[in-house]
Design an enzyme around this catalytic site. Structure first.
Site, PDB file in Angstrom:
ATOM      1  N   HIS A  49     -49.222  42.825  -7.823  1.00 47.10           N
ATOM      2  CA  HIS A  49     -48.316  43.115  -8.874  1.00 47.10           C
ATOM      3  C   HIS A  49     -47.373  42.043  -9.525  1.00 47.10           C
ATOM      4  CE1 HIS A  49     -49.369  46.890  -6.976  1.00 47.10           C
ATOM      5  NE2 HIS A  49     -48.745  47.601  -7.929  1.00 47.10           N
TER       6      HIS A  49
ATOM      7  N   ASN B 208     -49.371  37.254  -1.273  1.00 45.40           N
ATOM      8  CA  ASN B 208     -48.970  38.538  -1.870  1.00 45.40           C
ATOM      9  C   ASN B 208     -48.035  39.475  -0.890  1.00 45.40           C
ATOM     10  OD1 ASN B 208     -48.872  40.957  -3.369  1.00 45.40           O
ATOM     11  ND2 ASN B 208     -50.755  41.431  -3.379  1.00 45.40           N
TER      12      ASN B 208
END
Length: 343
Positions: free
Chosen positions: A121, A152
């Site tokens: 994201h 991440n």
């Protein structure tokens, strides 16, 4: 919402994601003053090439989408202590193509499958607990880049958490995040840009990720602090400090082709890492946080005990907050087990 969004984006990023209205006005004025306007009309008789909407507006974020790379160019957010509140749960969300992106230019989940890269994201789900729709929109693949798994879940996650923690010290925090392709210098001294493409849609894997943070202590004050950071799309251990990856906003603008916060006089901005510590969660705090998240979603007492054992094996004693979560979740699971036994 549209009025807010236009004002919101006009002060965020200008460059690859400049306002469509401003561009149309520019071309209109050019046509009125240029003696060759009739030539331009002939050139554009059947339309000029398009690269899609320059800016895309969602419930809680704005982005510019790169139809060539199948990733965002930039994603912009506004954070505050109240905007981060809510009960939206990511368990109900699924990654999927953005319905506003033409099928020809979208990424698909299959592109990431077995690619060795996670779906990272740019606008985090954790920033969007205010509504189910806002959180669901962060799972559109227009908000996603191929990201190293450890990066991440680790360093980038801690950087996102730091942005949220800033809302405890600052009234308003603006964040712009995106992918970056940085050149490498070959043995003969030449600069080259090389990056992997994954899946049938050839989604571009960035070599680096950037995040620009603008923080304001008091809405009534013009005092602002800014920090720009560029991190490799690779594992980054706890021994590294955020300041190691700090760059000047000017250097990032040159590399990215974007101008961040164009409505501001950047020479008048304070350095975020001077005003604040730019300190990310250390190994202990982060481990306790991750363990608490795991405990809250544990579906058995066995899993709950395993999480606690893994933490203790790492040499970390649970704090009072984690003990409370453990006891509460254990009670819930035992009650559920008793109910199932008697039915």
């Amino acid at each position: 919402m549209m009025l807010f969004s236009v004002r919101f984006i006009s002060g965020f990023v200008f460059g690859a994601g400049s306002g469509v209205a401003a561009l149309k006005l520019y071309y209109y004025e050019e046509q009125q003053t240029h003696t060759g306007s009739s030539v331009h009309r002939v050139i554009g008789r059947f339309g000029l090439p398009e690269s899609g909407a320059e800016s895309r507006f969602y419930t809680n974020h704005v982005l510019s989408y790169d139809q060539t790379h199948r990733t965002p160019r930039w994603v912009a957010e506004h954070l505050s202590s109240t905007r981060l509140l809510g009960e939206a749960n990511r368990k109900q969300c699924k990654f999927r193509p953005d319905p506003s992106v033409p099928e020809l230019f979208t990424a698909h989940n299959e592109d990431y499958l077995k690619s060795g890269w996670s779906r990272g994201h740019m606008a985090p789900a954790g920033d969007n607990k205010s509504s189910e729709q806002a959180m669901a929109e962060t799972f559109y693949l227009s908000n996603i880049v191929p990201q190293n798994y450890e990066n991440n879940a680790g360093f980038w996650n801690r950087l996102e958490m730091y942005c949220r923690e800033l809302t405890e010290k600052f009234s308003d925090v603006w964040v712009v995040s995106g992918p970056l392709m940085k050149p490498q210098i070959t043995d003969d001294g030449k600069k080259t840009v090389s990056y992997q493409l994954i899946g049938k849609d050839e989604v571009a894997v960035p070599t680096h990720l950037y995040k620009v943070i603008l923080a304001q202590k008091d809405p009534s004050s013009d005092a602002l602090a800014v920090g720009a950071f560029v991190v490799p799309n690779a594992p980054i251990g706890f021994q590294h400090q955020l300041q190691e990856f700090q760059v000047s906003v000017c250097d990032l603008e040159r590399e990215s082709g974007l101008v961040f916060f164009p409505a501001l006089q950047k020479q008048q901005l304070s350095d975020l890492c001077t005003v604040d510590s730019c300190q990310l969660m250390d190994f202990r705090r982060f481990s306790l946080y991750i363990s608490s998240r795991k405990m809250q979603s544990a579906n058995s007492v066995y899993r709950l005990e395993k999480i606690l054992a893994e933490l203790q094996e790492a040499g970390i004693a649970p704090d009072e907050h984690l003990k409370q979560i453990y006891q509460q979740r254990r009670t819930e699971l035992e009650r559920r087990q008793d109910t199932n036994t008697h039915t």
